[in-house]
Design an enzyme around this catalytic site. Sequence first.
Site, mmCIF file in Angstrom:
data_model
loop_
_atom_site.group_PDB
_atom_site.id
_atom_site.type_symbol
_atom_site.label_atom_id
_atom_site.label_comp_id
_atom_site.label_asym_id
_atom_site.label_seq_id
_atom_site.Cartn_x
_atom_site.Cartn_y
_atom_site.Cartn_z
ATOM 1 N N ASP A 16 0.830 -1.211 0.000
ATOM 2 C CA ASP A 16 0.000 0.000 0.000
ATOM 3 C C ASP A 16 0.862 1.258 0.000
ATOM 4 O O ASP A 16 0.660 2.174 0.802
ATOM 5 C CB ASP A 16 -0.929 0.017 1.225
ATOM 6 C CG ASP A 16 -1.639 -1.307 1.446
ATOM 7 O OD1 ASP A 16 -2.056 -1.921 0.449
ATOM 8 O OD2 ASP A 16 -1.761 -1.736 2.618
ATOM 9 N N ASN A 159 -18.055 -7.212 0.844
ATOM 10 C CA ASN A 159 -17.917 -6.228 -0.230
ATOM 11 C C ASN A 159 -17.435 -4.912 0.328
ATOM 12 O O ASN A 159 -17.639 -4.610 1.504
ATOM 13 C CB ASN A 159 -19.262 -6.008 -0.933
ATOM 14 C CG ASN A 159 -20.299 -5.367 -0.009
ATOM 15 O OD1 ASN A 159 -20.316 -4.159 0.185
ATOM 16 N ND2 ASN A 159 -21.159 -6.190 0.590
ATOM 17 N N GLU A 196 -11.332 -0.802 -3.538
ATOM 18 C CA GLU A 196 -10.599 -0.239 -2.402
ATOM 19 C C GLU A 196 -9.389 0.543 -2.913
ATOM 20 O O GLU A 196 -9.143 0.632 -4.123
ATOM 21 C CB GLU A 196 -10.155 -1.342 -1.439
ATOM 22 C CG GLU A 196 -9.137 -2.319 -2.029
ATOM 23 C CD GLU A 196 -8.705 -3.397 -1.057
ATOM 24 O OE1 GLU A 196 -9.376 -3.590 -0.022
ATOM 25 O OE2 GLU A 196 -7.688 -4.077 -1.343
ATOM 26 N N HIS A 260 -3.171 -1.126 -5.206
ATOM 27 C CA HIS A 260 -3.101 -0.099 -4.163
ATOM 28 C C HIS A 260 -2.048 0.944 -4.531
ATOM 29 O O HIS A 260 -1.027 1.107 -3.870
ATOM 30 C CB HIS A 260 -2.810 -0.677 -2.795
ATOM 31 C CG HIS A 260 -3.339 0.215 -1.708
ATOM 32 N ND1 HIS A 260 -4.348 -0.166 -0.857
ATOM 33 C CD2 HIS A 260 -3.021 1.492 -1.375
ATOM 34 C CE1 HIS A 260 -4.625 0.843 -0.035
ATOM 35 N NE2 HIS A 260 -3.827 1.863 -0.338
ATOM 36 N N ARG A 293 4.571 -8.169 -0.721
ATOM 37 C CA ARG A 293 4.007 -7.129 -1.594
ATOM 38 C C ARG A 293 4.951 -5.925 -1.526
ATOM 39 O O ARG A 293 4.811 -5.052 -0.682
ATOM 40 C CB ARG A 293 2.590 -6.763 -1.155
ATOM 41 C CG ARG A 293 1.583 -7.880 -1.342
ATOM 42 C CD ARG A 293 0.187 -7.471 -0.914
ATOM 43 N NE ARG A 293 0.138 -7.189 0.522
ATOM 44 C CZ ARG A 293 -0.909 -6.644 1.141
ATOM 45 N NH1 ARG A 293 -1.976 -6.299 0.437
ATOM 46 N NH2 ARG A 293 -0.895 -6.440 2.435
#
Length: 317
Positions: A16, A159, A196, A260, A293
């Site tokens: 992120d 969701n 998101e 992200h 990530r």
Amino acid sequence: MTDNSFPNPFILERADPQILRHGGRYFFTATVPAYDRIVLRGADTLDGLRTAAETTIWVKHPEGAMGSHIWAPELHRVGDGWYVYFAAGEAATATGDVWKIRMYVLENLNDDPLTGEWTEKGRIATPVDSFSLDATTFAHGGTQYLCWAQHDPELKGSNTSLFLAALANPWTLAGDPVEISRPELDWETVRFAVNEGPYALVRNGRVFITYSASGTGAEYCVGLLSAGAGADLLDPASWSKSPVPVFTTNAANGIYGPGHNAFTTAEDGTDLLVFHARAYEEITGDPLDNPDRHCRIQPFRWHEDGTPDFGEPLPES
């Protein structure tokens, strides 16, 4: 688009990611794998961020709210202050709910966000009290906006949709939010129905908001919303959605689940996409326990119609 002069991964084990250029300096923040603190880096050059010292500006609470799952911090300059938006759950105690994820704000009124005092401004209250995260803010047309992801209890299953509202101050909504996107397309609903990680970019007479969709494995990808720069951004009808993702896994290049994202510029003004991704497809164990990530950056261009052309995730260098 195959050229990339930046080493990738750019910064290891930082999901992120956000890189903000302000006042001639670069600042970096991201989720740390332990989900227990918020860190910042600063440097005079973009490359300097890679080896810059990491300053912990805040740590999770030992109990109660803001006690777990410290996710997706973002640093923004609003007026004369610095603000960090982040998500957090309750501490993992007998009565705490680590999945009660809500949005919170820190403030620092010093000129340099790496110094001075960070104070808690509390939780961002939304009309519906539900799972919410990934707050970002941007100014346009004299209004400061907040965009975030939130669970709609009226929709079935797991969701998150994207919501937008004007701000009365950096931690308070000025009015009711509007839903500008929900996960309805096939590529937005792989494993989970998710929109998101929004981030805004104003260019070429339009307001663009990128966002991430689906689960956090190789299916993770980036979508794109756009509205006219003169439109009423709080009218859901002002927003159009790309029918296809604009940045996706590229198995040939060995990069999986890009998403992200944020935006910054290089010293020469080149537009840069900042994002995280893994260098392999299959994840062993719980994806939340996986630290791989990594933060990556690469240049992007623009289509003739004025929309961003992100190309494809470039291979590791």
